[in-house]
Scaffold this motif. Structure first.
Motif, PDB file in Angstrom:
ATOM      1  N   ASP A  25     -12.633  -3.847  12.527  1.00  0.00           N
ATOM      2  CA  ASP A  25     -11.639  -2.772  12.411  1.00  0.00           C
ATOM      3  C   ASP A  25     -11.035  -2.324  13.737  1.00  0.00           C
ATOM      4  O   ASP A  25     -10.095  -1.548  13.750  1.00  0.00           O
ATOM      5  CB  ASP A  25     -12.286  -1.541  11.765  1.00  0.00           C
TER       6      ASP A  25
ATOM      7  N   ARG B  50      -5.775  -8.514   5.861  1.00  0.00           N
ATOM      8  CA  ARG B  50      -6.095  -7.100   6.048  1.00  0.00           C
ATOM      9  C   ARG B  50      -6.730  -6.524   4.783  1.00  0.00           C
ATOM     10  O   ARG B  50      -6.358  -6.906   3.676  1.00  0.00           O
ATOM     11  CB  ARG B  50      -4.820  -6.317   6.386  1.00  0.00           C
TER      12      ARG B  50
ATOM     13  N   ARG C 215       0.848  -1.196   0.000  1.00  0.00           N
ATOM     14  CA  ARG C 215       0.000   0.000   0.000  1.00  0.00           C
ATOM     15  C   ARG C 215       0.878   1.238   0.000  1.00  0.00           C
ATOM     16  O   ARG C 215       2.033   1.199   0.403  1.00  0.00           O
ATOM     17  CB  ARG C 215      -0.892   0.015   1.247  1.00  0.00           C
TER      18      ARG C 215
ATOM     19  N   GLY D 228     -17.211   1.112  11.164  1.00  0.00           N
ATOM     20  CA  GLY D 228     -15.859   1.056  10.605  1.00  0.00           C
ATOM     21  C   GLY D 228     -15.642  -0.181   9.752  1.00  0.00           C
ATOM     22  O   GLY D 228     -14.533  -0.427   9.279  1.00  0.00           O
ATOM     23  N   THR D 229     -16.693  -0.972   9.574  1.00  0.00           N
ATOM     24  CA  THR D 229     -16.607  -2.209   8.805  1.00  0.00           C
ATOM     25  C   THR D 229     -17.756  -2.235   7.785  1.00  0.00           C
ATOM     26  O   THR D 229     -17.550  -1.979   6.613  1.00  0.00           O
ATOM     27  CB  THR D 229     -16.636  -3.429   9.741  1.00  0.00           C
TER      28      THR D 229
ATOM     29  N   ILE E 103      -9.860  -4.524   9.089  1.00  0.00           N
ATOM     30  CA  ILE E 103     -10.149  -3.419   8.175  1.00  0.00           C
ATOM     31  C   ILE E 103      -9.341  -2.205   8.623  1.00  0.00           C
ATOM     32  O   ILE E 103      -9.497  -1.748   9.753  1.00  0.00           O
ATOM     33  CB  ILE E 103     -11.654  -3.056   8.197  1.00  0.00           C
ATOM     34  N   GLY E 104      -8.476  -1.717   7.748  1.00  0.00           N
ATOM     35  CA  GLY E 104      -7.689  -0.518   8.057  1.00  0.00           C
ATOM     36  C   GLY E 104      -6.355  -0.835   8.711  1.00  0.00           C
ATOM     37  O   GLY E 104      -5.966  -1.997   8.849  1.00  0.00           O
TER      38      GLY E 104
ATOM     39  N   GLU F 227     -19.332   3.174   7.470  1.00  0.00           N
ATOM     40  CA  GLU F 227     -18.188   4.084   7.634  1.00  0.00           C
ATOM     41  C   GLU F 227     -18.313   4.768   8.993  1.00  0.00           C
ATOM     42  O   GLU F 227     -19.414   5.055   9.461  1.00  0.00           O
ATOM     43  CB  GLU F 227     -18.216   5.165   6.542  1.00  0.00           C
TER      44      GLU F 227
ATOM     45  N   PRO G 160      -7.778  -2.510   3.216  1.00  0.00           N
ATOM     46  CA  PRO G 160      -7.373  -1.134   3.535  1.00  0.00           C
ATOM     47  C   PRO G 160      -8.461  -0.283   4.187  1.00  0.00           C
ATOM     48  O   PRO G 160      -8.159   0.589   4.990  1.00  0.00           O
ATOM     49  CB  PRO G 160      -6.962  -0.555   2.173  1.00  0.00           C
ATOM     50  N   ASP G 161      -9.724  -0.522   3.826  1.00  0.00           N
ATOM     51  CA  ASP G 161     -10.795   0.342   4.339  1.00  0.00           C
ATOM     52  C   ASP G 161     -12.159  -0.330   4.142  1.00  0.00           C
ATOM     53  O   ASP G 161     -12.263  -1.348   3.461  1.00  0.00           O
ATOM     54  CB  ASP G 161     -10.748   1.713   3.643  1.00  0.00           C
ATOM     55  N   PRO G 162     -13.225   0.250   4.726  1.00  0.00           N
ATOM     56  CA  PRO G 162     -14.559  -0.334   4.551  1.00  0.00           C
ATOM     57  C   PRO G 162     -14.961  -0.458   3.085  1.00  0.00           C
ATOM     58  O   PRO G 162     -15.635  -1.420   2.709  1.00  0.00           O
ATOM     59  CB  PRO G 162     -15.472   0.652   5.290  1.00  0.00           C
TER      60      PRO G 162
END
Ligand SMILES: [Mg+2]
Length: 266
Positions: free
Chosen positions: A207, A238, A6, A33-34, A228-229, A37, A240-242
């Motif tokens: 997350d 892992r 990343r 967060g999963t 997540i994150g 947002e 990176p984001d939702p």
């Protein structure tokens, strides 16, 4: 296993190298967060309609083996997920609704909770922007709007934990004091002992620090854990984001019935 680099230097495993047959997988998702947002005011959180729809399809495809496991209470989760009614784990392990719709609850010691609410409210009254959220078996102090007060909030929460006998959970922009010693790992174990979850391979997406308890429980069933994150984790994978999870979820669930996925909808 493919490692993807990343831009921030962190690594995550490519989940696309693993297969998750809906008939033999048990799907677990944290909420904030999963699936949703993170937003400034935890009361204002929303789940995107296309995420809810994909979750609903996955629930059907998997024969009901989809559960949401959160620090929030079950009634609050139901309101966010409506009209979908899923097996739910709430209040960090204190509440559960099983696949048959039966509710299981840890008894609350109201007096301890109320004393802690009073202490935190006194602090919040002199610090604008802090939010005290009283739940049945826990009290949360949110400082998302005053991140510079993190240290003061955590110190206060630690002191309150020491004197109240409640246990402290330190999450993202929140310190939470909770009554029961049960964790998200216990909730996963409860679900995995019942149909339709029993005998399947679990995958858990989360997350926050409280999800680590669930990640730690998964090897028992050869499960896959997905953080997540960023941040330290014991998870095996892992994302990176939702948004990455939401794309994966839509890919798993396929196009909506009676229509095709809109191009570019993400
Ligand atoms: Mg979370």
């Amino acid at each position: 296993m493919v490692q993807c680099s990343r831009s921030n230097g962190a690594l995550y495993d490519d989940l696309s190298t693993l297969a998750f047959p809906p008939s033999s997988t048990a799907f677990f998702f944290d909420f904030d967060g999963t699936l949703a947002e993170i937003v400034e005011d935890p009361r204002a959180v929303r789940i995107a309609p296309e995420v809810l729809e994909a979750l609903s399809r996955l629930h059907r495809m998997s024969g009901g083996a989809v559960a949401v496991v959160s620090g929030r209470e079950i009634d609050a989760l139901d309101a966010f997920l409506s009209p979908l009614r899923l097996p739910l784990g709430g209040a960090h392990g204190s509440e559960r609704r099983d696949p048959q719709g039966r509710r299981h609850q840890v008894e609350a010691d109201r007096q301890s909770i109320e004393r802690v609410v009073e202490q935190l409210n006194r602090f919040a009254a002199s610090h604008e922007g802090l939010l005290v959220e009283a739940k049945r078996t826990s009290v949360a102090l949110h400082y998302r709007r005053r991140p510079e007060l993190e240290r003061a909030c955590r110190e206060l929460a630690r002191a309150v934990a020491d004197t109240s006998g409640l246990s402290l959970l330190e999450g993202k922009m929140v310190a939470e004091l909770k009554l029961s010693g049960r964790t998200k790992g216990d909730l996963v174990a409860d679900f995995m002992a019942e149909a339709p979850f029993r005998g399947r391979r679990p995958v858990f997406f989360g997350d926050d620090v409280t999800d680590e308890d669930a990640f730690g429980a998964l090897p028992r069933w050869d499960g896959v854990s997905v953080k997540i994150g960023g941040g330290p984790t014991i998870a095996t994978h892992r994302m990176p984001d939702p948004a990455a999870l939401h794309a994966w979820l839509r890919g798993m669930a396929g196009p909506p019935s009676g229509g095709t996925e809109r191009a570019g909808s993400s």
